[in-house]
Scaffold this motif. Sequence first.
Motif: not given
Length: 479
Positions: A63-66, A161-164, A168-169, A172-178
């Motif tokens: 699932p996505s956030i949308w 799941l990254l939002q939960v 989400g954004w 700062v850990s999102m930079a590495n996952y991206f």
Amino acid sequence: MKPVWVATLLWMLLLVPRLGAARKGSPEEASFYYGTFPLGFSWGVGSSAYQTEGAWDQDGKGPSIWDVFTHSGKGKVLGNETADVACDGYYKVQEDIILLRELHVNHYRFSLSWPRLLPTGIRAEQVNKKGIEFYSDLIDALLSSNITPIVTLHHWDLPQLLQVKYGGWQNVSMANYFRDYANLCFEAFGDRVKHWITFSDPRAMAEKGYETGHHAPGLKLRGTGLYKAAHHIIKAHAEAWHSYNTTWRSKQQGLVGISLNCDWGEPVDISNPKDLEAAERYLQFCLGWFANPIYAGDYPQVMKDYIGRKSAEQGLEMSRLPVFSLQEKSYIKGTSDFLGLGHFTTRYIMERNNPSRQGPSYQNDRDLIELVDPNWPDLGSKWLYSVPWGFRRLLNFAQTQYGDPPIYVMENGASQKFHCTQLCDEWRIQYLKGYINEMLKEPLLSHMQMVTEIVVPTVCSLCVLITAVLLMLLLRRQS
């Protein structure tokens, strides 16, 4: 010879008001076409995964956030629509390729669905092989039809799941996952894809997702959430660019950029310094917010000044605008092989002081008001008006502001004005004609330079010559 001089003089004099008339967007200006596009110019169309693919829970997609946003209740989306099926593009690749061939486009821009490739968002946890196969087959089908794929890594549909798990954004850990996600895409598709876009319109993603809550994930963190999200998105972009640059570029010979959307901001009164400053501020808070760190290493000074001052007035010890370290500034600067640009409409801008006591918000931080001309054609969406001359100004601004980078126009177009039983899109045809025309013209600075360096001296010289001829004729008659 006298009639020739007079005709030349009139043509030169008429050129100056024509430049001024462009500000009004007259019908005469819209019908003026400047020539032909250069050899090798690439025509294309674009889409995004969430808006077209459907198959939201098929073949291992997460699932996505949308998905969650549109499923979470009434009132989130116009007509309570979801994209569970959308254009059913996941199952209609060959039909879509036929349509693209019929359009005779040179390239097709589409986005990859992060949760279709990585259901949890994290590469180390799970890679969906069926997602890899789907996009690989799409890319092969495009290339076999001589259509160049231009691929966006992230067009708003973050894995839920990254939002939960991480916010989400906001994290700062999102930079590495991206970066890990981008590396998967470079590895799987980079042998055939040579044009990569890290993010599409990240400003709208940050503002509407974390400030107003109008878009997924629907958070209303006024005056803070959007700046934090943007900060981490910029870092993520730099991580992906550096990863490609160090690991993949020598093998794959591709390009990596970002696509930024911005309306043009025209001062209401061009003789008023405050309106001029407000229009400049509008552009810096819009385009400069993301472009300036990438091209100059830091946020625009006007953003730092205004948000910092407002934050202090609101009793905060630190600015609500995050700060890049010296190491981060150096790391981010220069991380774009081209600038993708999206543009749809224009606003008139004037100064307005928003008291800090109104509370923190992106709108209040800018100290300006946006206006529209009631004579501008409206195009169905309440925010969209046809103002072609603003496109030319924005292109010129980006060209001069960021050191003349390669600019790819990634988004432009008009929404559906009303429902038709048969094809009816005259307003869209006029919109596209007007905007394409403005893109085709020379940059505005070239015209203004011509006025100052050619027109004025030429007019003066011709006036002197005409005066001399008339005086000579008069003297001959008297003699």
